[in-house]
Design a protein around this motif. Structure first.
Motif, short mmCIF file in Angstrom:
data_model
loop_
_atom_site.label_atom_id
_atom_site.label_comp_id
_atom_site.label_asym_id
_atom_site.label_seq_id
_atom_site.Cartn_x
_atom_site.Cartn_y
_atom_site.Cartn_z
N LEU A 121 -9.26 10.11 0.22
CA LEU A 121 -9.71 11.22 1.17
C LEU A 121 -8.60 11.98 2.12
O LEU A 121 -8.63 12.92 1.88
CB LEU A 121 -10.76 10.62 2.10
N VAL A 122 -7.93 11.16 2.35
CA VAL A 122 -6.56 11.45 3.04
C VAL A 122 -5.67 12.48 2.27
O VAL A 122 -5.30 13.54 2.94
CB VAL A 122 -5.83 10.49 3.63
N GLN A 155 -6.37 14.29 -0.15
CA GLN A 155 -7.46 15.47 -0.38
C GLN A 155 -7.14 16.32 0.64
O GLN A 155 -6.93 17.60 0.84
CB GLN A 155 -8.74 15.21 -0.95
N MET A 156 -7.21 15.76 1.91
CA MET A 156 -7.04 16.50 3.24
C MET A 156 -5.64 17.05 3.23
O MET A 156 -5.74 18.41 3.58
CB MET A 156 -7.30 15.84 4.44
N ASP A 191 -10.40 3.80 -0.72
CA ASP A 191 -10.68 5.09 -1.15
C ASP A 191 -10.42 5.99 -0.08
O ASP A 191 -10.41 7.23 -0.18
CB ASP A 191 -12.24 5.37 -1.69
N LEU A 192 -10.23 5.68 1.27
CA LEU A 192 -9.64 6.37 2.26
C LEU A 192 -8.44 7.14 1.92
O LEU A 192 -8.27 8.15 2.42
CB LEU A 192 -9.63 5.63 3.70
N ARG A 246 -11.65 -0.22 3.04
CA ARG A 246 -11.87 0.98 2.44
C ARG A 246 -10.77 1.89 1.70
O ARG A 246 -10.11 2.56 1.97
CB ARG A 246 -12.34 1.93 3.49
N MET A 285 -18.38 16.37 0.60
CA MET A 285 -17.55 15.51 0.40
C MET A 285 -17.90 14.17 0.35
O MET A 285 -18.79 13.70 0.81
CB MET A 285 -16.20 15.66 1.41
N GLN A 286 -17.55 13.42 -0.95
CA GLN A 286 -18.17 12.12 -1.31
C GLN A 286 -17.59 11.01 -0.21
O GLN A 286 -16.68 11.05 0.12
CB GLN A 286 -17.66 11.66 -2.63
N LYS A 287 -18.47 10.23 0.07
CA LYS A 287 -18.31 9.33 1.04
C LYS A 287 -17.37 8.10 0.55
O LYS A 287 -17.48 7.84 -0.53
CB LYS A 287 -19.57 8.47 1.61
N PRO A 288 -16.20 7.79 1.39
CA PRO A 288 -15.23 7.06 0.77
C PRO A 288 -15.78 5.71 0.28
O PRO A 288 -16.71 5.12 1.07
CB PRO A 288 -14.21 6.70 1.96
#
Length: 216
Positions: A203-204, A206-207, A199-200, A197, A1-4
């Motif tokens: 990520l969330v 996507q989770m 882009d967090l 951040r 997974m890409q780092k935020p």
């Protein structure tokens, strides 16, 4: 997974002359690939070994004033009879790309940056000497300035130090290695702040989609 990803920081490092901010700045830049130095413009003449565009952008007084009038400076100040300032465009470009920009500036420059449109990205750090006697000793040991200039810098140091409480963090540079470690710890913690951040959220989200897929 890409780092935020994160937004770049504007890291303000200030101190009275001789307290160690330039040495600390250099050490940070040597070991941290996510950080770049903000190259200032100045009207003072180059010192031995300094190069235009690397250490400073050396400008005539009129050239500098023209940049100020055009709104091209993020901050500027007159120090010891010369102007110093930060061109704005390169800083904005760097922070958009997630690159931290390090500022080695006095309290006047730091204040202007903190009051600028980029204030949300600022982390300000003030470096104190362990004593005034040690500050003078370090200035004389550098061997760069005449006795008259050293005396002028010492006279100005009281005013510089009086602004210490305006900064987010204050470090005492008694031992360079310890002060450097504390400085790096501050920067790493600030990089991890949630609000820096954006882009967090990606990520969330996507989770959350992954959770939903498990339930179907």
């Amino acid at each position: 997974m890409q780092k935020p990803k994160r937004r770049g920081l504007l890291i303000i490092l200030s101190s009275p002359s001789g307290a160690g901010k330039s040495t600390l700045s250099r050490r940070l830049l040597e070991v941290d690939p996510e950080m770049r130095f903000s190259v200032s413009a100045t009207t003072r003449p180059p010192r031995p070994g300094e190069q235009d565009g690397r250490d400073y952008f050396f400008k005539s007084r009129r050239e500098f004033e023209t940049m100020v009038e055009a709104g091209e400076m993020l901050e500027y100040a007159e120090v010891f009879g010369n102007f110093y300032g930060t061109p704005r465009a390169p800083v904005e470009a760097a922070t958009r790309e997630g690159q931290d920009v390090l500022f080695d500036v006095d309290w006047q420059g730091g204040q202007q940056i903190r009051n600028s449109p980029l204030a949300d990205s600022v982390v300000s750090i003030f470096i104190l000497p362990p004593s005034i006697a040690e500050l003078e000793s370090r200035l004389r040991a550098r061997g760069q300035d005449s006795g008259e200039v050293v005396a002028s810098r010492m006279a100005k140091s009281r005013d510089e130090i009086s602004h210490w409480a305006e900064y987010d963090y204050v470090l005492v540079n008694e031992t360079l290695s310890t002060c450097e470690a504390e400085l790096r710890a501050i920067i790493e913690a600030e990089r991890l702040r949630r609000e820096r951040r954006p882009d967090l959220m990606v990520l969330v989200n996507q989770m959350n989609r992954e959770f939903e897929e498990r339930l179907t």
